[in-house]
Enzyme design. Sequence first.
Site, PDB file in Angstrom:
ATOM      1  N   LEU A  19     -19.803  44.157  18.107  1.00 37.21           N
ATOM      2  CA  LEU A  19     -20.588  42.794  18.784  1.00 37.21           C
ATOM      3  C   LEU A  19     -22.155  43.099  18.413  1.00 37.21           C
ATOM      4  O   LEU A  19     -22.531  43.920  18.171  1.00 37.21           O
ATOM      5  CB  LEU A  19     -20.286  43.214  20.078  1.00 37.21           C
ATOM      6  CG  LEU A  19     -18.841  43.109  20.695  1.00 37.21           C
ATOM      7  CD1 LEU A  19     -18.947  43.762  22.382  1.00 37.21           C
ATOM      8  CD2 LEU A  19     -18.661  41.634  20.918  1.00 37.21           C
ATOM      9  N   ASP A  62     -16.278  48.449  17.726  1.00 33.56           N
ATOM     10  CA  ASP A  62     -17.463  49.180  18.085  1.00 33.56           C
ATOM     11  C   ASP A  62     -17.094  50.633  18.441  1.00 33.56           C
ATOM     12  O   ASP A  62     -17.953  51.426  19.329  1.00 33.56           O
ATOM     13  CB  ASP A  62     -17.960  48.449  19.267  1.00 33.56           C
ATOM     14  CG  ASP A  62     -18.530  47.449  19.092  1.00 33.56           C
ATOM     15  OD1 ASP A  62     -19.579  47.318  18.025  1.00 33.56           O
ATOM     16  OD2 ASP A  62     -18.367  46.277  19.443  1.00 33.56           O
ATOM     17  N   GLU A  67     -20.631  56.786  23.043  1.00 29.45           N
ATOM     18  CA  GLU A  67     -21.134  56.943  24.342  1.00 29.45           C
ATOM     19  C   GLU A  67     -21.120  56.141  25.534  1.00 29.45           C
ATOM     20  O   GLU A  67     -21.087  56.320  26.573  1.00 29.45           O
ATOM     21  CB  GLU A  67     -22.847  56.749  23.969  1.00 29.45           C
ATOM     22  CG  GLU A  67     -23.727  56.734  25.198  1.00 29.45           C
ATOM     23  CD  GLU A  67     -25.205  56.796  24.891  1.00 29.45           C
ATOM     24  OE1 GLU A  67     -25.700  55.614  24.338  1.00 29.45           O
ATOM     25  OE2 GLU A  67     -25.780  57.548  25.519  1.00 29.45           O
ATOM     26  N   ARG A  87     -14.064  45.951  24.084  1.00 34.34           N
ATOM     27  CA  ARG A  87     -14.351  47.370  24.204  1.00 34.34           C
ATOM     28  C   ARG A  87     -13.357  48.223  25.137  1.00 34.34           C
ATOM     29  O   ARG A  87     -13.488  49.299  25.076  1.00 34.34           O
ATOM     30  CB  ARG A  87     -15.764  47.678  24.282  1.00 34.34           C
ATOM     31  CG  ARG A  87     -16.797  47.072  22.925  1.00 34.34           C
ATOM     32  CD  ARG A  87     -17.988  47.863  23.048  1.00 34.34           C
ATOM     33  NE  ARG A  87     -17.893  49.013  22.712  1.00 34.34           N
ATOM     34  CZ  ARG A  87     -18.756  50.092  22.886  1.00 34.34           C
ATOM     35  NH1 ARG A  87     -19.965  49.668  23.054  1.00 34.34           N
ATOM     36  NH2 ARG A  87     -18.640  51.220  22.451  1.00 34.34           N
ATOM     37  N   ARG A 133     -24.248  44.464  30.447  1.00 34.03           N
ATOM     38  CA  ARG A 133     -22.800  45.288  30.422  1.00 34.03           C
ATOM     39  C   ARG A 133     -22.343  45.966  31.845  1.00 34.03           C
ATOM     40  O   ARG A 133     -21.123  46.311  31.923  1.00 34.03           O
ATOM     41  CB  ARG A 133     -22.794  46.043  29.355  1.00 34.03           C
ATOM     42  CG  ARG A 133     -23.040  45.700  27.884  1.00 34.03           C
ATOM     43  CD  ARG A 133     -21.785  44.777  27.488  1.00 34.03           C
ATOM     44  NE  ARG A 133     -21.972  44.205  26.210  1.00 34.03           N
ATOM     45  CZ  ARG A 133     -21.852  44.833  24.785  1.00 34.03           C
ATOM     46  NH1 ARG A 133     -21.335  46.174  24.844  1.00 34.03           N
ATOM     47  NH2 ARG A 133     -21.951  44.102  23.734  1.00 34.03           N
ATOM     48  N   HIS A 163     -28.579  47.683  26.407  1.00 30.19           N
ATOM     49  CA  HIS A 163     -28.487  48.747  27.533  1.00 30.19           C
ATOM     50  C   HIS A 163     -29.770  49.448  27.786  1.00 30.19           C
ATOM     51  O   HIS A 163     -30.752  49.429  27.111  1.00 30.19           O
ATOM     52  CB  HIS A 163     -27.674  49.937  26.826  1.00 30.19           C
ATOM     53  CG  HIS A 163     -25.916  49.630  26.433  1.00 30.19           C
ATOM     54  ND1 HIS A 163     -25.495  49.854  25.294  1.00 30.19           N
ATOM     55  CD2 HIS A 163     -25.249  49.179  27.252  1.00 30.19           C
ATOM     56  CE1 HIS A 163     -24.378  49.347  25.237  1.00 30.19           C
ATOM     57  NE2 HIS A 163     -24.173  48.909  26.528  1.00 30.19           N
ATOM     58  N   CYS A 248     -26.119  56.457  21.081  1.00 26.68           N
ATOM     59  CA  CYS A 248     -24.650  56.022  21.525  1.00 26.68           C
ATOM     60  C   CYS A 248     -23.570  56.612  20.315  1.00 26.68           C
ATOM     61  O   CYS A 248     -22.453  56.192  20.581  1.00 26.68           O
ATOM     62  CB  CYS A 248     -24.832  54.324  21.289  1.00 26.68           C
ATOM     63  SG  CYS A 248     -25.329  53.829  19.598  1.00 26.68           S
TER      64      CYS A 248
HETATM   65  N1  CIR Z   1     -25.298  52.841  23.726  1.00 28.97           N
HETATM   66  C1  CIR Z   1     -25.433  51.863  22.836  1.00 28.97           C
HETATM   67  O1  CIR Z   1     -26.511  51.682  22.532  1.00 28.97           O
HETATM   68  N2  CIR Z   1     -24.167  51.394  22.380  1.00 28.97           N
HETATM   69  C2  CIR Z   1     -24.419  50.434  21.237  1.00 28.97           C
HETATM   70  C3  CIR Z   1     -23.285  49.617  21.307  1.00 28.97           C
HETATM   71  C4  CIR Z   1     -23.294  48.435  20.259  1.00 28.97           C
HETATM   72  C5  CIR Z   1     -22.256  47.573  20.007  1.00 28.97           C
HETATM   73  N3  CIR Z   1     -22.137  46.637  19.118  1.00 28.97           N
HETATM   74  C6  CIR Z   1     -21.943  46.593  21.517  1.00 28.97           C
HETATM   75  O2  CIR Z   1     -22.297  45.648  21.636  1.00 28.97           O
HETATM   76  O3  CIR Z   1     -21.366  47.236  22.281  1.00 28.97           O
END
Ligand code: CIR
Length: 258
Positions: A19, A62, A67, A87, A133, A163, A248
């Site tokens: 994503l 993803d 994390e 996810r 989120r 986030h 992450c």
């Molecule tokens: N804890 C984070 O910074 N996670 C990154 C998640 C990126 C992933 N492409 C997302 O949009 O969920």
Amino acid sequence: MPSKKALVRRPSPRLAEGLVTHIEREGIDADLAGEQWEAYVQALRTHGWETIEVDPADDCPDSVFVEDTVVMYRNVALIARPGADSRRAETAGVEEAVAGLGCSVNWIWDPGTLDGGDVLKIGDTVYVGRGGRTNAAGVQQLRAAFEPLGARVVAVPVSKVLHLKSAVTALPDGTVIGHIPKMDAPSLFTRFLPVPEEAGAHVVLLGGDKLLMAASAPKTADLFSDLGYEPVVVDISEFEKLEGCVTCLSVRLRELYV
Ligand SMILES: NC(=O)NCCC[C@H](N)C(=O)O
């Protein structure tokens, strides 16, 4: 002894379909991503962390961003309920991994959503980002899970980044670091140091003065060196293209006494 175990998860072959929300999509070099992930894991190991690989989730683009799937407080693993539908399937393997390590397991339930990237722990203060989120029910459930264990949960509005920890993390002494243009409410943090780069706001505490940081934040690395810290720099360009950062790609299990 507090443990130095860290969960990691190998990138999915579908990583390029991950994503993107706040940035333009760019092509991903899958081979380079694999090399960068190996180097990241090696950096953890070199600094004394035993890395534990969660079973890969090849169908979840993803899943490398492990994390987001679990939040640890003491020996309790709170299994997240990711805010993005694509996810949700990531959490099953993580639940198995933490249960296997002897954690007590708890869950965020419908209608709550919460991504681990929205949770920043500094001692017993647990900051939680209410943003794209993580919803209000997720924040309430986090409070219900951790406040009886001694945590003080502080909710922080997040609208400019994915986030909370895309905008702020903390140094070993508890000083919050953040890139002000990406923050909604800097005044919520009592001891705060602004950093000159967005990626400079992301550090993983490796132990002692060592800070794992992305190569994309050289000015901030200089700032931290000047303050007596030792940046350990990794290139995570392919993950940054998917709004990932150094935090992450792992979950440190610091308070698991085993
Ligand atoms: N804890 C984070 O910074 N996670 C990154 C998640 C990126 C992933 N492409 C997302 O949009 O969920």
